[in-house]
Enzyme design. Structure first.
Site, PDB file in Angstrom:
ATOM      1  N   HIS A 172       0.828  -1.211   0.000  1.00 38.41           N
ATOM      2  CA  HIS A 172       0.000   0.000   0.000  1.00 38.41           C
ATOM      3  C   HIS A 172       0.858   1.255   0.000  1.00 38.41           C
ATOM      4  O   HIS A 172       1.893   1.325   0.657  1.00 38.41           O
ATOM      5  CB  HIS A 172      -1.020  -0.008   1.144  1.00 38.41           C
ATOM      6  N   ASP A 174       5.742   1.597   7.210  1.00 30.66           N
ATOM      7  CA  ASP A 174       4.461   0.956   6.947  1.00 30.66           C
ATOM      8  C   ASP A 174       3.696   1.850   5.964  1.00 30.66           C
ATOM      9  O   ASP A 174       3.050   2.796   6.382  1.00 30.66           O
ATOM     10  CB  ASP A 174       3.700   0.777   8.265  1.00 30.66           C
ATOM     11  N   GLU A 225      -5.214   1.743   2.240  1.00 29.09           N
ATOM     12  CA  GLU A 225      -5.165   0.540   3.068  1.00 29.09           C
ATOM     13  C   GLU A 225      -5.415   0.868   4.519  1.00 29.09           C
ATOM     14  O   GLU A 225      -6.099   0.120   5.235  1.00 29.09           O
ATOM     15  CB  GLU A 225      -3.791  -0.134   2.898  1.00 29.09           C
ATOM     16  N   GLU A 226      -4.870   1.990   4.986  1.00 29.86           N
ATOM     17  CA  GLU A 226      -4.930   2.338   6.407  1.00 29.86           C
ATOM     18  C   GLU A 226      -6.325   2.724   6.876  1.00 29.86           C
ATOM     19  O   GLU A 226      -6.552   2.872   8.075  1.00 29.86           O
ATOM     20  CB  GLU A 226      -3.945   3.476   6.709  1.00 29.86           C
ATOM     21  N   HIS A 274       3.216   2.938  13.027  1.00 30.38           N
ATOM     22  CA  HIS A 274       2.097   3.820  13.387  1.00 30.38           C
ATOM     23  C   HIS A 274       2.535   4.877  14.405  1.00 30.38           C
ATOM     24  O   HIS A 274       1.836   5.167  15.386  1.00 30.38           O
ATOM     25  CB  HIS A 274       0.899   3.022  13.888  1.00 30.38           C
TER      26      HIS A 274
END
Length: 354
Positions: A62, A176, A208-209, A319
């Protein structure tokens, strides 16, 4: 600095929160411009295809990173904001951010009521995101609007890429899933000039998140026969994490996801990963948990089902504004990924579902 470090640096420092992936998509496209034929879905996911015949193999990473969105401008010129993706409120206060307006980027800092004016009992409580604001230094709403700030503007963590221990430990934002994007780029570029028994689709997904959205639409576009999801994985080698919560270690090699919140990987595909890693003497770590999901949660349910596995690069502090990864983990994951794609011929892929 070699090409891999340059790639990871550029991807990490490029902006792109959910729904606002224009900048990062342009970078991915530039790196793959000579590697295949491009296509895209209608919400922004990018597809690069290489190969002429064989099963349709989708490798997905992503493009979006967690960030924020401006909700409103206060009369004093501060910005109330909403999260885009999963944030832990404790990591936010005092962090620098970039507000991306139609007139250009503006630096800001996340603030809240200072402890000096709080009652003693309130000082012990965790400040929630709803009580925070972004301060650019404006003194009025009109000044903020004149500078180009509007509700809906994306906000991105402001963090730079750094190389530390033995030139092998990397610190930066958005690993990420920019580490997955780097793997995708390197793999597609490799197979653009190397034979492979399949049609390879490198897919940079969007959003995606916020719910694996681009995974659903891009799978409809590609219609894959098998899929490999490329991700950052949670390290368990920091204080407070028990081995049963995560046994993945920085520098310990790629991880293979055995279970996630929305997917159990195809068992035969999973076993192939283990066999190939053992054959190539690549240390393989295992990850299992129900605390989150990947694009595989959508892709494996496409059509009549898609045999899917998830490979991860161990990463600390995902995150948050700054993560930590190890170059050896990246190199070993790429080696494993290339070896897997080389083996995904018609017989092997059909065997996943038999």
């Amino acid at each position: 600095m070699d090409s891999t470090e340059r790639l990871l640096r550029e991807l990490s420092e490029t902006h792109g929160v959910p729904g606002h992936e224009t900048e990062i998509r342009a970078v991915v496209r530039r790196h793959l411009q000579d590697s295949g034929r491009f296509d895209h879905d209608r919400i922004g996911s990018l597809v690069c295809r290489t190969g002429q015949a064989g099963p349709r193999v989708m490798i997905a990473a992503h493009m979006d990173e967690i960030g924020f969105m401006v909700k409103l401008i206060t009369e004093e010129g501060c910005l109330r904001f909403l999260p885009l993706g999963g944030w832990w409120d404790q990591v936010l206060l005092g962090q620098r951010v970039v507000i991306k307006t139609h007139q250009g980027d503006l630096p800001g800092v996340i603030g809240a009521k200072p402890p000096h004016v709080l009652p003693q009992e309130e000082r012990k409580k965790v400040i929630e995101l709803k009580d925070m604001y972004i301060d650019v230094g404006f003194t009025s709403k009109a000044q903020a609007e004149e500078a180009g700030v509007r509700p809906g503007d994306p906000v991105v963590p402001d963090a730079h890429f750094q190389v530390t221990i033995n030139n092998k430990v990397y610190m930066g934002k958005a690993f990420d899933d920019r580490v997955g994007l780097a793997l995708l780029i390197d793999a597609v570029k490799h197979f653009s000039s190397a034979s492979h028994p399949n049609i390879l689709y490198g897919v940079g997904t969007v959003m995606e998140e916020v719910g694996l959205r681009g995974a659903k639409t891009s799978a409809s576009l590609v219609d894959p026969d098998a899929a490999i999801i490329l991700e950052a994985d949670i390290c368990g080698d920091v204080p407070g994490i028990k081995p049963e919560e995560s046994n993945v270690k920085l520098g310990g090699g790629p991880s293979l996801v055995l279970l996630e919140a929305r997917m159990i990987p195809n068992v035969k595909f999973r076993d192939l990963v283990m066999d190939v890693a053992r054959l190539l003497d690549i240390p393989l770590q295992f990850s299992a948990g129900l605390g989150g999901s990947t694009d595989g949660g959508q892709i494996h349910l496409h059509g009549c089902g898609v045999p899917t596995i998830v490979l991860g690069v161990p990463t600390r502090h995902i995150h948050s504004h700054v993560g930590i990864m190890h170059r050896d983990d990246y190199d070993r994951t790429l080696q494993l990924l290339i070896a897997l794609i080389e083996r995904l011929d018609e017989t092997v892929v059909q065997g996943f579902s038999q």
